[in-house]
Enzyme design. Structure first.
Site, short mmCIF file in Angstrom:
data_model
loop_
_atom_site.label_atom_id
_atom_site.label_comp_id
_atom_site.label_asym_id
_atom_site.label_seq_id
_atom_site.Cartn_x
_atom_site.Cartn_y
_atom_site.Cartn_z
N GLU A 47 0.85 -1.19 0.00
CA GLU A 47 0.00 0.00 0.00
C GLU A 47 0.89 1.25 0.00
O GLU A 47 1.95 1.26 0.62
CB GLU A 47 -0.85 -0.01 1.27
CG GLU A 47 -1.68 1.24 1.51
CD GLU A 47 -2.30 1.27 2.92
OE1 GLU A 47 -3.38 1.86 3.06
OE2 GLU A 47 -1.70 0.68 3.85
N ASN A 107 -7.21 5.92 -1.93
CA ASN A 107 -6.10 5.02 -1.63
C ASN A 107 -6.28 3.83 -2.56
O ASN A 107 -7.18 3.01 -2.35
CB ASN A 107 -6.17 4.62 -0.15
CG ASN A 107 -4.95 3.83 0.29
OD1 ASN A 107 -4.23 3.26 -0.51
ND2 ASN A 107 -4.74 3.77 1.60
N LYS A 124 -9.47 1.54 -1.96
CA LYS A 124 -9.68 1.05 -0.59
C LYS A 124 -11.04 1.47 -0.05
O LYS A 124 -11.40 2.66 -0.05
CB LYS A 124 -8.56 1.57 0.31
CG LYS A 124 -8.57 1.04 1.73
CD LYS A 124 -7.33 1.55 2.45
CE LYS A 124 -7.23 1.05 3.89
NZ LYS A 124 -6.00 1.56 4.54
N GLU A 143 -6.57 8.75 7.56
CA GLU A 143 -7.02 8.29 6.24
C GLU A 143 -8.40 8.84 5.89
O GLU A 143 -8.68 9.15 4.73
CB GLU A 143 -7.02 6.76 6.18
CG GLU A 143 -5.63 6.17 6.13
CD GLU A 143 -5.63 4.70 5.77
OE1 GLU A 143 -6.16 4.36 4.70
OE2 GLU A 143 -5.12 3.90 6.59
N CYS A 169 -4.78 -3.07 3.06
CA CYS A 169 -4.56 -2.85 4.48
C CYS A 169 -5.77 -3.23 5.35
O CYS A 169 -6.05 -4.40 5.54
CB CYS A 169 -4.13 -1.41 4.72
SG CYS A 169 -3.32 -1.14 6.33
N ASN A 194 0.30 -0.74 5.28
CA ASN A 194 1.24 0.04 6.11
C ASN A 194 0.60 0.07 7.49
O ASN A 194 -0.31 0.88 7.72
CB ASN A 194 1.37 1.49 5.61
CG ASN A 194 2.11 1.67 4.29
OD1 ASN A 194 2.71 2.70 4.07
ND2 ASN A 194 2.04 0.70 3.41
#
Length: 315
Positions: A47, A107, A124, A143, A169, A194
Site C-alpha cells: 500500500e 487510496n 480502498k 485516512e 490494508c 502500512n
C-alpha cells in the site's frame, strides 16, 4: 496441468518524508530484478508504495497533502517502473495515492500485466482512522481526512491465468472483503498494507498482538474462501513512526507458506498453484450448496449493532 503463478511479495522498508519518488522507484526496480532472478512472473508491492505513510501527518489545509498523490498513472516518475516490468515480462501490483482529474482522492492499487498495461484498479473501501486532529491519540491516523471510501467495489479479474482480486490494508480485517471476491471465484487476493506497530487508542495492545491479528485475518480470509492471499508490508521506522512487517503468503488451506522475517526491502518468492483452490471450493466452501443467504440479511441491512432478533421461547 497445474496453473502456477510464481509470485514475489516485495516488502519495502521505511520511506522517509525526505525520500524522492525516484529513490523509491529505484528500490522497487531493484526488488523486481531480484524477483525475476528467482523465477517470479508477478510482483506485489505494498500500500502507498511510492511515499511515506503520510496520513500520520495532520495538515489543516487538506490540499497540502496533494503532494503525496499521483495525478496520472503511469506518470513521468513512475514510467520507469512500468518500462522495467515490460522489459522483464513481469506482471505487477502496487498501491498509491490517487488524485483523479475530477479532484477526488483515493487510496488505490492496480494490476499491471506483463505488457505494462493497467488491467485492473481497486480503491480502498474500509478506511480506518479519523478526520480531525485528535490530541487523545498517541499518533494520528488520518485516512478518513485524506481519502474517500473506494467506489469500485471488490471486483475480480482474469489475470495471469487465474482469477485475481485486490484489497488494501484495513480491508483484510473484514470478512466481507474476501467473501465478495470469493463469490466471484477468486483464486488469489493481493493486498498491501502500512500498519503501525502501536494502536494509537490502546496502551495494552502490543506489536505482537497486532501481528497476530494480521496473520489471523489473512489466514481466515484465505481458508474461508479457498484462495491464495499475498499480503505485503511497508515496514520499519518512518520519521520516528514504526510499521510492522509480517509480509506473508497464505495458501488456500489457510497455512502460511512463507513470511519475511525482517523489516527491510526484500522479496518472498513462492510458486502458487491456482488449482490448489479447487478442493476447498468443491467441498466445505462449495458456496452454492452450503450458503443460506435467507439468514444473512443483517449483513447488508445494518452497518452497526442493533437490537437482537431473538425472542423468549413462547413469546
Amino acid at each position: 496441468m497445474p496453473r502456477i503463478v510464481t509470485v514475489a511479495a516485495a516488502q519495502l522498508g521505511p520511506i522517509q518524508k525526505a525520500h524522492s519518488r525516484r529513490q523509491v522507484i529505484d528500490r522497487m526496480i531493484a526488488l523486481m530484478e531480484q524477483a525475476k532472478a528467482q523465477g517470479a512472473t508477478f510482483i506485489v508491492y505494498p500500500e502507498l508504495a511510492l511515499t511515506t505513510f503520510f496520513p500520520r501527518w495532520y495538515s489543516e489545509d487538506r490540499a497540502e497533502a496533494d503532494q503525496w498523490f499521483e495525478h496520472s498513472m503511469p506518470g513521468p516518475e513512475t514510467q520507469p517502473l512500468f518500462d522495467k516490468a515490460k522489459a522483464l515480462g513481469m506482471a505487477m501490483s502496487f498501491g498509491y495515492a490517487e488524485l483523479t482529474p475530477e479532484g477526488r482522492h483515493f487510496n488505490s492499487s492496480i494490476l499491471v500485466d506483463r505488457g505494462g498495461r493497467i488491467v485492473g484498479k481497486y480503491r480502498k473501501i474500509h478506511l480506518p482512522g479519523h478526520v480531525e486532529f485528535d490530541p487523545e491519540r498517541a499518533h494520528q491516523h488520518l485516512e478518513k481526512r485524506y481519502f474517500e471510501p473506494g467506489d469500485l467495489g471488490f471486483p475480480v479479474w482474469e489475470f495471469e491465468g487465474g482469477l485475481m482480486g485486490m484489497a488494501i490494508c484495513n480491508d483484510r480485517r473484514w470478512p466481507e472483503t474476501y467473501r465478495v471476491m470469493g463469490l466471484q471465484g477468486v483464486e488469489m487476493v493481493v493486498l498491501g498494507y502500512n500498519t503501525p506497530s502501536a494502536n494509537s487508542q490502546s496502551k495494552n495492545e502490543t506489536a505482537a498482538d497486532r501481528l497476530f491479528h494480521h496473520r489471523l485475518s489473512v489466514q481466515a480470509g484465505a481458508y474461508q474462501n479457498s484462495t491464495w492471499v499475498v499480503a505485503v508490508a511497508k515496514a520499519g521506522t518512518e520519521d520516528g513512526h514504526h510499521l510492522f512487517g509480517g509480509t506473508l503468503i497464505a495458501a488456500p488451506d489457510g497455512k502460511i507458506v512463507g513470511e519475511v522475517q525482517h523489516e527491510e526491502d526484500g522479496v518472498l518468492v513462492h510458486p502458487c498453484d491456482l488449482d490448489d483452490t479447487r478442493f476447498g471450493k468443491a467441498t466445505i466452501f462449495d458456496f452454492i450448496r452450503h450458503r443460506r443467504v435467507e439468514h444473512y440479511g443483517l449483513i447488508t441491512e445494518r452497518t452497526g449493532v442493533g437490537a437482537p432478533l431473538g425472542k423468549p421461547e413462547g413469546a
